[in-house]
Each structure stands twice: as C-alpha cells, then as structure tokens.
Design a protein around this motif. Structure first.
Motif, PDB file in Angstrom:
ATOM      1  N   VAL A 127     -10.530  -2.052  -8.581  1.00 33.63           N
ATOM      2  CA  VAL A 127      -9.819  -0.866  -8.084  1.00 33.63           C
ATOM      3  C   VAL A 127     -10.378  -0.406  -6.739  1.00 33.63           C
ATOM      4  O   VAL A 127      -9.628  -0.083  -5.822  1.00 33.63           O
ATOM      5  N   ALA A 128     -11.702  -0.384  -6.607  1.00 36.49           N
ATOM      6  CA  ALA A 128     -12.315   0.057  -5.355  1.00 36.49           C
ATOM      7  C   ALA A 128     -11.907  -0.844  -4.190  1.00 36.49           C
ATOM      8  O   ALA A 128     -11.644  -0.365  -3.086  1.00 36.49           O
ATOM      9  N   TYR A 129     -11.842  -2.168  -4.437  1.00 38.22           N
ATOM     10  CA  TYR A 129     -11.470  -3.103  -3.377  1.00 38.22           C
ATOM     11  C   TYR A 129     -10.025  -2.875  -2.929  1.00 38.22           C
ATOM     12  O   TYR A 129      -9.725  -2.928  -1.730  1.00 38.22           O
ATOM     13  N   ALA A 130      -9.142  -2.602  -3.885  1.00 38.20           N
ATOM     14  CA  ALA A 130      -7.741  -2.341  -3.531  1.00 38.20           C
ATOM     15  C   ALA A 130      -7.617  -1.042  -2.739  1.00 38.20           C
ATOM     16  O   ALA A 130      -6.909  -0.987  -1.728  1.00 38.20           O
ATOM     17  N   ILE A 131      -8.292   0.007  -3.185  1.00 40.26           N
ATOM     18  CA  ILE A 131      -8.248   1.278  -2.455  1.00 40.26           C
ATOM     19  C   ILE A 131      -8.747   1.074  -1.037  1.00 40.26           C
ATOM     20  O   ILE A 131      -8.146   1.561  -0.069  1.00 40.26           O
ATOM     21  N   TRP A 132      -9.848   0.344  -0.884  1.00 37.12           N
ATOM     22  CA  TRP A 132     -10.401   0.092   0.440  1.00 37.12           C
ATOM     23  C   TRP A 132      -9.397  -0.682   1.304  1.00 37.12           C
ATOM     24  O   TRP A 132      -9.154  -0.338   2.464  1.00 37.12           O
ATOM     25  N   GLY A 133      -8.811  -1.735   0.738  1.00 41.10           N
ATOM     26  CA  GLY A 133      -7.893  -2.574   1.511  1.00 41.10           C
ATOM     27  C   GLY A 133      -6.702  -1.813   2.048  1.00 41.10           C
ATOM     28  O   GLY A 133      -6.310  -1.991   3.208  1.00 41.10           O
ATOM     29  N   PHE A 134      -6.123  -0.940   1.229  1.00 40.88           N
ATOM     30  CA  PHE A 134      -4.922  -0.231   1.671  1.00 40.88           C
ATOM     31  C   PHE A 134      -5.235   1.025   2.472  1.00 40.88           C
ATOM     32  O   PHE A 134      -4.433   1.444   3.303  1.00 40.88           O
ATOM     33  N   SER A 135      -6.400   1.606   2.275  1.00 41.88           N
ATOM     34  CA  SER A 135      -6.736   2.809   3.046  1.00 41.88           C
ATOM     35  C   SER A 135      -7.276   2.468   4.429  1.00 41.88           C
ATOM     36  O   SER A 135      -7.343   3.332   5.305  1.00 41.88           O
ATOM     37  N   THR A 136      -7.657   1.218   4.654  1.00 40.88           N
ATOM     38  CA  THR A 136      -8.138   0.819   5.982  1.00 40.88           C
ATOM     39  C   THR A 136      -7.069   0.094   6.792  1.00 40.88           C
ATOM     40  O   THR A 136      -7.315  -0.288   7.936  1.00 40.88           O
TER      41      THR A 136
END
Length: 222
Positions: A127-136
C-alpha cells in the motif's frame, strides 16, 4: 484516476486475503521477488553492499552511493525489522504504480498489469509503495518529484473504502515509505553493474529516499 485505482487496489487486496490457504502458502514459497530479499535484515544487506562497493572500481554511480550511505545507515531502523516483519502479511501485487495501470474504453475502467509481481509480504509495503507512486506522479512531466500530500490522502481514503489496514499500519505508512527507498538503494546496489549508464538510476533512487525523509513528518494519516 487516483481514486479509481485506489478503489480497485483495495478490492484486489481484499480478494487476495480470501485466497485458499494452500494457494497463499504456494505464493509465499515460490513467488520470491529477488529485488526484495524478504526476511534478510536491512543491516545485513547494508554490510553486503559495503563489501561489494569496496571491491568495485570507482565510477560516477558508486561515488553517488558512497555519498548517500551515511543517510542509508542512519535510517536502517526507521521501521525496525522486528516491527515490519510482524505487521499483517498477505499475497499482494507489490507493484501497483502508474506504469502498471491502464484505462480501458470510454468509461476509463482501470486495469492493473504485471501480475507476475505478486508475492507474499507485509501489506503495508504494497500500500505504501502505491501511495508513493501515485502521489509523486506529475503528468505530463517526467522525473522524480516530492509527494503531493493531498493526493496521498485521497489514495489512502479511497483504498480504505474497499481494502483494510490496521491503525498501526496507517500510523507507520510514512516510515514504511522511507524503508522502501532504503531497501531499494540497497537492493539495487547488490544487483547493479555500476557502469556509467547506471548513474541516472542511482540518482533517481537517492532522490526518492531524500523526498521520503523530507515528507515523513508532513504525512498525517488517521
């Protein structure tokens, strides 16, 4: 688009949690991503990278890594192994990021690609990796950008409409994002050939790590 993807991500994880136990065990045993080296303490990876760097010829890429290594070492325990490895685990895609999502048809139905990335790991990492990918992400611009905190919150809120996270996992998301990039620098250092062509990749990973550290105190997930 971010909301749609996060909702789909939540549905996928909820479905994967309900896999028969024998299938989950099979994924845990056989779908072992070589880039993650799950179960290996970060300090062990760090020591292996140090030995490898000492044996390599100096290049622009190795010099960059040597410069950032004090920062990597200082954050090996940002989310300690004993905490991380005891968080809820499940079969998860692991690589839900902008490059692995397409939108189909007039209704722009999201599709997640690259299912062979599926593995068994702490759910917080997925989940953290997905949040990071789309928020950056900054379309149409390309490059490495700091996370958009509002977009990160939108992703998490949408994910939680379909998927699950414990209060502890939500609280630890900022630390998980730092850990992801500490891991990534170490894993890449063990696999890279470190020729001059690798310098842009090393620079990109270091920028992500610095941005995750800068954003750590700004994320306020509840």
């Amino acid at each position: 688009e971010v909301r749609q993807i996060a909702l789909l991500h939540g549905k996928i994880n909820l479905a994967l949690e309900d896999l028969p136990e024998d299938q989950i065990k099979f994924i845990a045993k056989h779908n072992c991503n070589p880039f993650l080296r799950q179960g290996v303490p970060l300090i062990s990876l760090y020591e292996k990278v140090k030995v490898r760097l000492d044996a390599l010829d100096r290049t622009a890429a190795t010099e960059l890594l040597e410069e950032v290594f004090p920062l990597v070492k200082a954050n090996l325990d940002v989310l300690p192994d004993e905490v991380y490895n005891h968080l809820p685990k499940q079969a998860a895609h692991k690589d839900i990021l902008p490059g692995n999502v397409l939108f189909r048809g007039a209704e722009k139905c999201p599709l997640v690609l690259d299912p062979d990335a599926l593995c068994y790991l702490p759910r917080i990492r997925d989940v953290a990796y997905a949040i990071w990918g789309f928020s950056t992400r900054r379309p149409p611009q390309k490059g490495v950008f700091p996370p958009d905190l509002e977009k990160a919150k939108v992703y998490l809120e949408s994910y939680l409409q379909e998927g699950e996270l414990t209060a502890e996992e939500i609280n630890l998301l900022p630390k998980a994002m730092v850990r992801i990039w500490v891991e990534d620098v170490l894993h890449y250092s063990l696999l890279s050939s470190f020729n001059d062509e690798d310098k842009p990749n090393v620079e990109r990973k270091i920028k992500h790590l610095r941005h995750a550290l800068e954003a750590q105190n700004e994320f306020r997930f509840k």
